[in-house]
Motif scaffolding. Sequence first.
Motif, short mmCIF file in Angstrom:
data_model
loop_
_atom_site.label_atom_id
_atom_site.label_comp_id
_atom_site.label_asym_id
_atom_site.label_seq_id
_atom_site.Cartn_x
_atom_site.Cartn_y
_atom_site.Cartn_z
N SER A 26 -36.29 -90.75 19.44
CA SER A 26 -36.33 -89.90 18.25
C SER A 26 -34.91 -89.72 17.72
O SER A 26 -33.95 -90.28 18.24
CB SER A 26 -36.96 -88.55 18.59
OG SER A 26 -36.09 -87.81 19.43
N ASP A 27 -34.76 -88.88 16.72
CA ASP A 27 -33.46 -88.71 16.07
C ASP A 27 -32.57 -87.68 16.76
O ASP A 27 -31.69 -87.10 16.15
CB ASP A 27 -33.65 -88.34 14.60
CG ASP A 27 -34.44 -87.06 14.41
OD1 ASP A 27 -34.94 -86.49 15.40
OD2 ASP A 27 -34.54 -86.60 13.26
N ARG A 28 -32.80 -87.46 18.08
CA ARG A 28 -31.96 -86.55 18.86
C ARG A 28 -31.43 -87.29 20.08
O ARG A 28 -32.12 -88.12 20.65
CB ARG A 28 -32.77 -85.35 19.38
CG ARG A 28 -33.40 -84.51 18.32
CD ARG A 28 -34.17 -83.35 18.92
NE ARG A 28 -35.23 -83.85 19.81
CZ ARG A 28 -35.80 -83.13 20.74
NH1 ARG A 28 -35.44 -81.89 20.93
NH2 ARG A 28 -36.76 -83.62 21.48
N GLU A 29 -30.20 -86.96 20.47
CA GLU A 29 -29.68 -87.50 21.72
C GLU A 29 -30.28 -86.73 22.89
O GLU A 29 -30.43 -85.50 22.82
CB GLU A 29 -28.15 -87.41 21.75
CG GLU A 29 -27.53 -88.34 20.73
CD GLU A 29 -26.03 -88.25 20.68
OE1 GLU A 29 -25.45 -87.26 21.15
OE2 GLU A 29 -25.43 -89.20 20.16
N ILE A 30 -30.65 -87.43 23.95
CA ILE A 30 -31.33 -86.84 25.09
C ILE A 30 -30.53 -87.16 26.35
O ILE A 30 -30.23 -88.32 26.63
CB ILE A 30 -32.76 -87.41 25.25
CG1 ILE A 30 -33.57 -87.23 23.97
CG2 ILE A 30 -33.46 -86.81 26.45
CD1 ILE A 30 -33.86 -85.81 23.59
N ALA A 31 -30.18 -86.11 27.11
CA ALA A 31 -29.45 -86.30 28.37
C ALA A 31 -30.35 -86.97 29.41
O ALA A 31 -31.56 -86.73 29.45
CB ALA A 31 -28.96 -84.97 28.90
N ILE A 32 -29.77 -87.81 30.23
CA ILE A 32 -30.47 -88.39 31.37
C ILE A 32 -29.74 -87.96 32.64
O ILE A 32 -28.57 -87.59 32.61
CB ILE A 32 -30.59 -89.94 31.27
CG1 ILE A 32 -29.22 -90.63 31.11
CG2 ILE A 32 -31.44 -90.35 30.09
CD1 ILE A 32 -28.76 -91.20 32.39
N ASN A 33 -30.45 -88.02 33.74
CA ASN A 33 -29.91 -87.60 35.02
C ASN A 33 -29.49 -88.82 35.84
O ASN A 33 -30.28 -89.75 36.02
CB ASN A 33 -30.96 -86.80 35.79
CG ASN A 33 -30.48 -86.42 37.17
OD1 ASN A 33 -29.43 -85.82 37.32
ND2 ASN A 33 -31.26 -86.78 38.18
N ASN A 87 -32.73 -91.23 35.92
CA ASN A 87 -34.07 -90.95 35.42
C ASN A 87 -33.97 -90.06 34.20
O ASN A 87 -32.95 -89.43 33.94
CB ASN A 87 -34.97 -90.35 36.50
CG ASN A 87 -34.55 -88.96 36.89
OD1 ASN A 87 -33.42 -88.55 36.70
ND2 ASN A 87 -35.47 -88.21 37.46
N GLY A 88 -35.03 -90.04 33.44
CA GLY A 88 -35.09 -89.21 32.25
C GLY A 88 -36.37 -89.52 31.48
O GLY A 88 -37.13 -90.42 31.83
N CYS A 89 -36.60 -88.75 30.48
CA CYS A 89 -37.72 -89.00 29.59
C CYS A 89 -37.24 -88.70 28.18
O CYS A 89 -36.24 -87.98 27.98
CB CYS A 89 -38.94 -88.17 29.96
SG CYS A 89 -38.68 -86.40 29.92
#
Length: 93
Positions: A26-33, A87-89
């Motif tokens: 999507s149009d947002r940055e998402i942190a991953i672990n 990992n992340g989603c």
Amino acid sequence: ILDHSAGGLGSESGDALITPLPFTASDREIAINVGYFDSMGITAGMDVGGYINASTTRIRLRLSDHANGQSNLQMSEFSSDGQIYLNGCYEVA
């Protein structure tokens, strides 16, 4: 599950990216672990993290030095047997 094993680094250089993800984010940055990393050419005490770039199919890996801030993790900072487990989603576009 992504397996980004190159069987040796060869001539890879530049920013450490994992691509392609199966879907555009999507149009947002998402942190991953990043749960584990080993056999890397970085200074003790540094942490590895990352995020999924907005509107792309890539994960950008980052290096955090608590004294100097963050920078993009470089392919040159991986050894030939380096490992990173993450990992992340994410929400798709």
